[in-house]
Design a protein around this motif. Structure first.
Motif, PDB file in Angstrom:
ATOM      1  N   UNK A  27       0.861  -1.178   0.000  1.00 54.63           N
ATOM      2  CA  UNK A  27       0.000   0.000   0.000  1.00 54.63           C
ATOM      3  C   UNK A  27       0.896   1.227   0.000  1.00 54.63           C
ATOM      4  N   UNK A  28       0.588   2.158  -0.889  1.00 53.32           N
ATOM      5  CA  UNK A  28       1.313   3.423  -0.960  1.00 53.32           C
ATOM      6  C   UNK A  28       0.290   4.529  -0.741  1.00 53.32           C
ATOM      7  N   UNK A  29       0.285   5.115   0.449  1.00 54.85           N
ATOM      8  CA  UNK A  29      -0.737   6.102   0.802  1.00 54.85           C
ATOM      9  C   UNK A  29      -0.620   7.406   0.019  1.00 54.85           C
ATOM     10  N   UNK A  30       0.491   7.618  -0.673  1.00 55.93           N
ATOM     11  CA  UNK A  30       0.642   8.840  -1.462  1.00 55.93           C
ATOM     12  C   UNK A  30       0.291   8.642  -2.927  1.00 55.93           C
ATOM     13  N   UNK A  31       0.002   7.412  -3.319  1.00 56.44           N
ATOM     14  CA  UNK A  31      -0.286   7.112  -4.720  1.00 56.44           C
ATOM     15  C   UNK A  31      -1.769   7.289  -5.037  1.00 56.44           C
ATOM     16  N   UNK A  32      -2.034   7.832  -6.207  1.00 57.52           N
ATOM     17  CA  UNK A  32      -3.423   7.946  -6.674  1.00 57.52           C
ATOM     18  C   UNK A  32      -3.744   6.858  -7.708  1.00 57.52           C
ATOM     19  N   UNK A  33      -2.802   5.950  -7.931  1.00 55.23           N
ATOM     20  CA  UNK A  33      -3.017   4.845  -8.867  1.00 55.23           C
ATOM     21  C   UNK A  33      -4.142   3.954  -8.350  1.00 55.23           C
ATOM     22  N   UNK A  34      -5.133   3.650  -9.181  1.00 53.15           N
ATOM     23  CA  UNK A  34      -6.226   2.776  -8.724  1.00 53.15           C
ATOM     24  C   UNK A  34      -5.700   1.421  -8.238  1.00 53.15           C
ATOM     25  N   UNK A  35      -6.393   0.863  -7.254  1.00 52.02           N
ATOM     26  CA  UNK A  35      -6.021  -0.456  -6.719  1.00 52.02           C
ATOM     27  C   UNK A  35      -6.028  -1.475  -7.843  1.00 52.02           C
ATOM     28  N   UNK A  36      -5.023  -2.373  -7.786  1.00 53.21           N
ATOM     29  CA  UNK A  36      -4.933  -3.385  -8.833  1.00 53.21           C
ATOM     30  C   UNK A  36      -4.216  -4.619  -8.318  1.00 53.21           C
ATOM     31  N   UNK A  37      -4.429  -5.722  -9.042  1.00 54.06           N
ATOM     32  CA  UNK A  37      -3.648  -6.944  -8.829  1.00 54.06           C
ATOM     33  C   UNK A  37      -2.617  -6.966  -9.946  1.00 54.06           C
ATOM     34  N   UNK A  38      -1.374  -7.258  -9.588  1.00 56.45           N
ATOM     35  CA  UNK A  38      -0.267  -7.248 -10.540  1.00 56.45           C
ATOM     36  C   UNK A  38      -0.596  -8.109 -11.747  1.00 56.45           C
ATOM     37  N   UNK A  39      -0.356  -7.656 -12.968  1.00 57.46           N
ATOM     38  CA  UNK A  39       0.212  -6.347 -13.270  1.00 57.46           C
ATOM     39  C   UNK A  39      -0.824  -5.244 -13.469  1.00 57.46           C
ATOM     40  N   UNK A  40      -2.030  -5.579 -13.971  1.00 59.67           N
ATOM     41  CA  UNK A  40      -2.949  -4.486 -14.279  1.00 59.67           C
ATOM     42  C   UNK A  40      -4.423  -4.873 -14.168  1.00 59.67           C
ATOM     43  N   UNK A  41      -4.764  -5.799 -13.279  1.00 61.43           N
ATOM     44  CA  UNK A  41      -6.157  -6.182 -13.087  1.00 61.43           C
ATOM     45  C   UNK A  41      -6.786  -5.249 -12.059  1.00 61.43           C
ATOM     46  N   UNK A  42      -7.802  -4.523 -12.473  1.00 55.56           N
ATOM     47  CA  UNK A  42      -8.465  -3.564 -11.587  1.00 55.56           C
ATOM     48  C   UNK A  42      -9.075  -4.271 -10.378  1.00 55.56           C
ATOM     49  N   UNK A  43      -9.031  -3.587  -9.251  1.00 57.59           N
ATOM     50  CA  UNK A  43      -9.653  -4.075  -8.018  1.00 57.59           C
ATOM     51  C   UNK A  43     -10.655  -3.010  -7.566  1.00 57.59           C
ATOM     52  N   UNK A  44     -11.838  -2.999  -8.169  1.00 57.77           N
ATOM     53  CA  UNK A  44     -12.827  -1.988  -7.825  1.00 57.77           C
ATOM     54  C   UNK A  44     -13.104  -1.964  -6.321  1.00 57.77           C
ATOM     55  N   UNK A  45     -13.199  -0.766  -5.790  1.00 59.00           N
ATOM     56  CA  UNK A  45     -13.470  -0.610  -4.368  1.00 59.00           C
ATOM     57  C   UNK A  45     -12.229  -0.622  -3.508  1.00 59.00           C
TER      58      UNK A  45
END
Length: 95
Positions: A27-45
């Protein structure tokens, strides 16, 4: 599961085969990158800055350094924590 914190980042990991650290997520609290599973699967919510790895193939510390090298300070901290827990230098530490 051990948790390592370095600045605004944290990694949750486990000790896997042969005593190697395996990274579950970061977790990077300064990042605005949407949550994802490596490499690029979106994790909505999921919270921005959350990066999860495949539970069927968690990367070792050495492997995750190559995957996301921008978190080098976090990986160094994980290596220190692993060494403190095991008493042995962590695989994937930098010379």
């Amino acid at each position: 599961m051990p948790v390592t914190i370095s600045a605004s980042t944290r990694a949750v990991w486990k000790i896997g085969a042969q005593g190697q650290a395996q990274i579950l997520f970061l977790d990077d609290s300064t990042s605005s990158t949407p949550a994802r599973r490596w490499p690029d699967t979106a994790m909505p919510g999921g919270r921005p800055g959350h990066l999860a790895f495949d539970p069927n193939d968690y990367p070792t510390l050495a492997h995750v350094r190559a995957l996301v090298p921008e978190y080098g300070a976090l990986w160094d901290a994980v290596a220190e924590d692993l060494t403190a827990l095991s008493g042995e230098p962590a695989a994937g530490t930098r010379p």
